[in-house]
Design an enzyme around this catalytic site. Structure first.
Site, PDB file in Angstrom:
ATOM      1  N   GLY A  46       0.765  -1.054  -0.169  1.00 40.37           N
ATOM      2  CA  GLY A  46      -0.130  -0.130  -0.029  1.00 40.37           C
ATOM      3  C   GLY A  46       0.943   1.317   0.040  1.00 40.37           C
ATOM      4  N   GLN A  51       2.772  10.241   1.460  1.00 39.25           N
ATOM      5  CA  GLN A  51       3.993   9.555   1.690  1.00 39.25           C
ATOM      6  C   GLN A  51       4.786   9.925   0.325  1.00 39.25           C
ATOM      7  OE1 GLN A  51       2.410   5.432   2.261  1.00 39.25           O
ATOM      8  NE2 GLN A  51       4.314   5.316   3.521  1.00 39.25           N
ATOM      9  N   CYS A  99       5.764   0.106   7.405  1.00 37.29           N
ATOM     10  CA  CYS A  99       5.642   1.160   6.450  1.00 37.29           C
ATOM     11  C   CYS A  99       6.745   1.502   5.662  1.00 37.29           C
ATOM     12  CB  CYS A  99       5.044   2.185   7.455  1.00 37.29           C
ATOM     13  SG  CYS A  99       4.562   3.628   6.638  1.00 37.29           S
ATOM     14  N   LEU A 100       6.471   1.936   4.431  1.00 36.03           N
ATOM     15  CA  LEU A 100       7.439   2.286   3.790  1.00 36.03           C
ATOM     16  C   LEU A 100       8.151   3.401   4.040  1.00 36.03           C
ATOM     17  CD1 LEU A 100       5.956   1.460   0.078  1.00 36.03           C
ATOM     18  CD2 LEU A 100       7.563  -0.034   1.492  1.00 36.03           C
ATOM     19  N   HIS A 141      -4.449   1.002   7.375  1.00 30.83           N
ATOM     20  CA  HIS A 141      -2.996   1.615   7.746  1.00 30.83           C
ATOM     21  C   HIS A 141      -2.887   2.625   6.511  1.00 30.83           C
ATOM     22  CE1 HIS A 141       1.384   1.160   7.763  1.00 30.83           C
ATOM     23  NE2 HIS A 141       1.236   1.890   6.961  1.00 30.83           N
ATOM     24  N   GLU A 142      -3.427   2.532   5.338  1.00 32.62           N
ATOM     25  CA  GLU A 142      -3.308   3.727   4.360  1.00 32.62           C
ATOM     26  C   GLU A 142      -4.372   4.684   4.819  1.00 32.62           C
ATOM     27  OE1 GLU A 142      -0.985   3.584   2.559  1.00 32.62           O
ATOM     28  OE2 GLU A 142      -0.393   1.324   3.155  1.00 32.62           O
ATOM     29  N   HIS A 145      -2.767   7.134   6.943  1.00 32.82           N
ATOM     30  CA  HIS A 145      -1.882   8.243   6.312  1.00 32.82           C
ATOM     31  C   HIS A 145      -2.651   9.300   5.832  1.00 32.82           C
ATOM     32  CE1 HIS A 145       2.112   6.266   6.098  1.00 32.82           C
ATOM     33  NE2 HIS A 145       1.489   4.962   5.729  1.00 32.82           N
TER      34      HIS A 145
HETATM   35 NI    NI Z   1       2.586   3.107   5.827  1.00 33.85          NI
END
Ligand code: NI
Length: 190
Positions: A46, A51, A99-100, A141-142, A145
């Site tokens: 995701g 991000q 998480c990226l 999760h997304e 963000h």
């Molecule tokens: Ni994340």
């Protein structure tokens, strides 16, 4: 085109993202393609627009890596624009999330298993759907963000203290990562 991913500590990750209008972003499909390319290159499931530095209510997910456990997730590739979670239900369950924007940190995070969500897809078609299991988890999760929240916010004060130095290092760029990132507290030349 791959986009650099903002690292923990960047203020854009803390902003509540704003809704977008169809005529505001005629190139939304290009952005969506770039976000998928960026996500796949970093082996994520995701990625949310904040991000990549865009404070807008857009995220993409591809949950197919989890299709071994949940066959429903085969080809589960979706775009969420102006998403709004209307209801979260069920008994919270833990899963080891990453998480990226926070490379090298994984923590058990509790989330509710079922969500009802309204959103537009990349063709501006409106959807109201219910998701469960890993699909719901990734969406939650997304969704966090675009609300300016990160999974580390959900940790206990003790756990937060234990990873504090690692988080500071990440924002300075002191972390091993094989995809392109932007580090908010990096010294020049890093
Ligand atoms: Ni994340």
């Amino acid at each position: 085109m791959k986009l650099p991913i903002l690292a923990y500590g960047d203020p854009v990750l803390r902003r509540k993202a704003t809704s977008i209008e169809p005529d505001e972003y005629p190139n939304i499909k290009q952005l969506v393609n770039d976000m998928f390319e960026t996500m796949y290159a970093a082996r994520g499931v995701g990625l949310a627009a904040p991000q990549v530095g865009l404070s807008m209510r857009l995220f993409v997910i591809d949950a197919s890596p989890f299709s071994d456990d949940e066959p429903f997730l085969t080809n589960f590739k979706k775009v969420f624009i102006n998403a709004c979670i209307m209801e979260e239900s069920g008994e919270e369950w833990a899963f080891n999330e990453g998480c990226l924007s926070i490379p090298d940190i994984r923590e058990d995070i509790y989330r509710k298993p079922t969500i009802a969500i309204s959103y537009y897809d990349e063709n501006w078609k409106h959807h109201e759907e219910v998701f469960s299991g890993m699909a719901a988890r990734i969406i939650e999760h997304e969704y966090d963000h675009i609300e300016g929240k990160l999974f580390t916010d959900k940790l206990s004060p003790l756990r937060k203290r234990l990873i504090e130095k690692k988080l500071n290092d990440i924002s300075k760029g002191i972390v091993d990562v094989d995809y392109k990132m932007k580090f908010p507290a990096a010294k020049k030349g890093r």
